[in-house]
Write a protein that holds these residues in place. Sequence first.
Motif, mmCIF file in Angstrom:
data_model
loop_
_atom_site.group_PDB
_atom_site.id
_atom_site.type_symbol
_atom_site.label_atom_id
_atom_site.label_comp_id
_atom_site.label_asym_id
_atom_site.label_seq_id
_atom_site.Cartn_x
_atom_site.Cartn_y
_atom_site.Cartn_z
ATOM 1 N N GLY A 27 0.843 -1.188 0.000
ATOM 2 C CA GLY A 27 0.000 0.000 0.000
ATOM 3 C C GLY A 27 0.867 1.223 0.000
ATOM 4 O O GLY A 27 2.039 1.171 0.378
ATOM 5 N N SER A 541 -4.664 -1.491 1.934
ATOM 6 C CA SER A 541 -4.387 -0.339 1.076
ATOM 7 C C SER A 541 -5.513 0.669 1.203
ATOM 8 O O SER A 541 -6.672 0.307 1.380
ATOM 9 C CB SER A 541 -4.256 -0.792 -0.370
ATOM 10 N N ASN C 226 -3.574 2.047 -8.888
ATOM 11 C CA ASN C 226 -2.825 1.684 -7.696
ATOM 12 C C ASN C 226 -1.536 0.952 -8.054
ATOM 13 O O ASN C 226 -1.213 -0.085 -7.497
ATOM 14 C CB ASN C 226 -3.712 0.811 -6.807
#
Lengths: 672, 505, 310
Positions: A27, A541, C226
């Motif tokens: 993360g 995350s 991400n």
Amino acid sequence: MHTYRKPGFARLLAVLAVLALIATACGDDAEEPTTTEAAAPQTTAAEAPEEDMPEDDMPEDDMPEEDMPMEPLRIAVVAPSASNDLAFTQSIVDAVNVIADENPGTEVAITDGTFIVEDAAAAIRGYAEEGYDLVIAHGSQYGGSLQEIAGDFPDTAFAWGTSADTLGQPNVSAYNAASDQGGFVMGVVAAALSQSGVIGVVGPIEVGDAKLYVDGFHNGALTGGASTVNINYIGSFSDVALASEAAQAHIAAGADVLTGSAQMVVGAVGVAQANGVFWFGTQANQTALAPDLVVASQVYKWEVVLRQIIADISAGSLGGKAYEIDLANGGLVVEFNDGFDLPAEVRAGADTVISGIVNGAINTMEAMAAPPEPMEPLRIAVVAPSASNDLAFTQSIVDAVNVIADENPGTEVAITDGTFIVEDAAAAIRGYAEEGYDLVIAHGSQYGGSLQEIAGDFPDTAFAWGTSADTLGQPNVSAYNAASDQGGFVMGVVAAALSQSGVIGVVGPIEVGDAKLYVDGFHNGALTGGASTVNINYIGSFSDVALASEAAQAHIAAGADVLTGSAQMVVGAVGVAQANGVFWFGTQANQTALAPDLVVASQVYKWEVVLRQIIADISAGSLGGKAYEIDLANGGLVLEPNPAFDIPPEMFAGINQVVQGIIAGTIDTGAN
Amino acid sequence: MTQLLEMRGIVKRFPGVLANDRVDFDLRAGEVHTLLGENGAGKSTLMKILYGLYQPDEGQLLIEGEPTRITSPTDAISHGIGMVHQHFMLVPSLTVTENVAMGTLSKRGRMNLRQVSDRIRELSESHGLAVDPDAYIWQLSVGERQRVEIIKALYRDVKLLVLDEPTAVLTPGEVDHLFKILRGMAEAGRGLVFISHKLHEVLALSDRITVLRHGRVMGEVEAQDATREMLASMMVGRPVRLAPDKPPTETGRARLTVRNLNVMGDRGLPALVDLSLTVREGEILGIAGVSGNGQRELAETIAGLRKPESGAIAVDDDDVTGRKPSAVRAAGLAYVPEERQRDGAIGAFSVSENMILVNHRHPPMSRRGFLRNGEIRQRSRQLVDEFSVATPGLDVPASNLSGGNLQKLILARELSGSPSVLLASQPTRGVDIGAAEYIHDRLIEQRGSGSVAILLISEDLDEILGLADRIAVIYEGRIVGEVNAEDADRQGIGLMMAGVSREDA
Amino acid sequence: MADIFSATVIVATLSSGIRLAVPLLLASLGEAFGQRSGVLNLGVDGIMLLGAFGGYFTTLKTQSPWLGLAVGLGIGLVLGLLSSVISVSLLAEQGISGIGVYLFGLGMSDLLFQKLVGTPLPAASFQKAPIPLLSEIPVVGDLFFNHSIPIYLAFLAIPVSTVIINRTRFGMNIRAVGENPEAADSQGISVTRVRYAAVTIGGVLAGAAGAVLAIGLGIFQQNLTNAQGFIAIALVYFGAWRPLGVMAGSLVYGMVSAVVLLLKTRGIIPLGASDLAAMIPAVITVLALVVAARRFRAPTALTKPFIRGG
């Protein structure tokens, strides 16, 4: 011709690629994962739901006296430098030894030299585990670690210095030294002794009691008639060589009297000795370092506050209070060097100054006292990690600042969002401070480290930091937090009532901060409301939307028919709830737009409630140092039901009862 | 005969260098025209211009009488020009067929590799170029790879083929075979440009020879009118002695003894097998062989850079088997390595630093760990003068020196320690004729001193024949035969280099 | 805990793994094309982000996921060409220039999102398209033949790419310029043109990966990918530059992620370990593929700009 073979680089790329994989999996959030299980709720309710109404295991309320056998006392000290450093660490070690002498049977354990914070944290935790009655974390840098540890050992008393902040923990005492007082006295004496009128000060970093001392000394010297006081913060508590060089530089600049604070000045005292200039010490008696030239030392007698802390512990209070040593309570003593021939009139003058400080006639902060900046019109800046319209964390503060701006015409608002990289955020925060914003809001618990540094550099700017309960020991930082467990608890009860299967799924980011509070509260509420299983999935995350969606899928596959989740990556999970026709509860902002049919309610943060308080305090001249919280009672947390969703009226009544119970304190959400 | 190619007044400048200075060159169908010159004389530049890799700054290029601009290899190919580069232009992870098919223009999409491999089989049969079309390039020997390059040219039916130093990697037998193929191609009407600096090969193959020096044409001669000495003098610009005078010497006791050496190569396969040899003071033992038959491993093992599996190595009476390089040096070995840029010198270091690389740990070059600059400079100056290393100064980086001067520097350094054994690996490869002549003289001089045993490893058979007292031939890690220099003949050694043992030959 | 081995749960988990794998699969397949030609494109994540936004935005406005996918592909095409210009024509240092493309995509996708959309609203998604008959097979049918069409297409791209790379002239040219661009050049192959084509294919597939991700989720958010683009690059290395390898890597990554989610959901991975467990997919993927890929090596000319005669 090139040779097209460079396996080294290819291998490097491969390694980087591996790192990318791992880093991504970790993360991108700077928060430390909390590994403690102390507060982790069970995923299935083995016991009856009623037992989860934990009125009977509140540590603050029911601290039975007989659980605290205080004799003989066991005290542990964890300090950053050596026990005999003639400075910071020695001061506490001497004090603990005094206490031990006074109370036969007292057991003392000392871990010194833990300038690495992680080592200190390990030692603090170790002492707590071994059952020491009082664990003293002697270093302002230990605050972050102590906050975590103190929560894990609610029955152990901790003391943290030098600081004025108890970290919001009921079992932490803060202790501090009003070292500006002795500094002021010695500054006056220094000015009297100086021929050149130039005085040099060697400081470590402009924080804590070192800063106080330097400021007091500076003001005292000017009061005493010095023409120039050169101050050099070398930026380190431990760089002896640099401190020596700073002393040399002062002498080269004409200084004939020097002083300095913190353990790295030992070298500077040597420089004073070698050059025949006078030296004033602080924290411990430094006469031994330069017997001919040390005029006086301000000595810390921490035993004064330790006696108070121990008395309070014996009286059943493990902490929550801040203590201070000063000239009045005898915790600070100016010890003159008997081997130094100080003119009698100078000595007499010093005594006059001391009594003036003790009776309040002299303000050691005189030269510093700046009137509060005119606060109208107010300029407010926000720095936040995700997008302004994330329907979650960042949006909550942006909305609040806009409310404030609407209430106060002329308010100027600047927003930097998307700074999930902490360095970027730090640059933005610093930029706003430099541009003279009146209030700079660092909206992200990961920004604490950067803010601590920046706040020290801009003492006239007010900062707010959230979500956190800790003002970082800075007088110009306000902390703000959300009791998000409260709304979570209420919605958990509702969720349990709506669930057919009795299985409820929770999608969380990382187990920290208000996300953890919310999840814990929701979990306990759902069990209280009769849910049979609450599955909690922290995906690791704050930003992985795809993974959050799949976590929602997994919950549904596990039979969940009600979902909730915290943080900005849940937007995808709401979509999954919508697609599968299961209910959703939102938090941080109103998430109805994401699934208009199935969002039951959202807990909405109204940060404007605390912002109003912070701004009021700023206008009153206090730039920070206080922690604020939004909760159901002060209207900072609001439960917004989805108007399109039909909640049965009898359920509404029940909800209101729970809300009132929480406000009144009769219901505990079980989160800490 | 038709004029295939004419290059007129070609000028090519690089920063600080005039690589081609008004060069004229022409080629007729059916002939082999050699471009001869030292490294850096401008041969490759001229051919890269022909192949479209460089554009000339001035001058004109005519193909079959037509003024033509060639701006890319694609252009060159479309004009029927082919090139066999010194570094093969093959993709190791593709098959022979795929390499040949690569870039041949035809319809899009799926390749018809079957047709290509059939054509390769035809070509290899008709030209005697044995090669398996389905083999991957990485599986092939260098000789085979070269055949693939030639097949690539034949497949495209080139009219004009440039061969850049094609014999560097071949055994004498393979060279003969290659020349036969090349002559055949010429007789079939193609024009061939042959680039080389090996004089006897040039004389054996060419119809005409153009000699380049410093980017200029020094002359063009018919091969039948030329001699080796004449060509060498044209290349160097002064009279050259090709064969050093080799006075007879007394050989003394054995100073280097190698017994039953077994060594693994980099890929974990045996590189040396039961190899034994002895070198006496006052003699040069030459190791002849085609590149890659264990020469590198032999040199490295003796120098202590590679651990043997078994066997023994002794310098004088010191057993140095498996010892560290410093210990072997201490025992009296001097080593001139094959990869002089990589192993022999540190390019970023100055000339004087390189001069003392092996001695720096000892007085007078250092004392108590500190280098003594005065001593070092004095010593370096002396060696630079003694070995006529042409350098602008002692402080310039060694990487600025030409190959020949760098080799002289290394030789000076190695001989300065009065060694008992000198191991010289490929001492003149890539070195200009003048420097090679000088290095040869120094080796002969050392031999004449009577106290040094010299082991000379070289892939240049002329060098071995010119210098060595005894010649041992290495093939696949074994010594397959040894002859005295006076009994040696090129053909017999060539056969041994191809693995035919002495008895069979 | 026995019920985690029930057919429903297994199918749900593996389907989850497939969904997680597909964006990675497309992006790493595209990257494999570029790398086989000798060009490392570190900008994949940026291209994915812009493809994701373009796909989401188009779908939001037109209600047509297919149009959205097409826009994602188009954006990938443009950015692929841009990457080619930078790394092939301008000979830029590939380790740096790709980061530039990434940062551009990251910033631009966020800016456009803020300006054009504001609050994230759900958009239409691809419909599941069960394959007749095959999807009726118990368990297997649900697992393999009950997905949306882009997912089938993504998996179809694997054998197609294998054939292109190994069996076509174009594929051979890609391999040749990646291994020995001088050789290719001397044979009259335009190194520039082949690399442009390969990198652009990579861009198109990255754009597709982003669009499939965003449209599949039905939502966009800042930094939606991400960093999946970087995971994709890693998977190319560990997948040994082969379509089947990157597919295996993507599936391992997706499947392990899905299984970890399952184990967390069921409380088998305790809460205290859940943050640590987030690393498991990366670790297992690395281990699995390092073991499998040790025998392979990178294209020799990878990261080397080609300069003729240089």
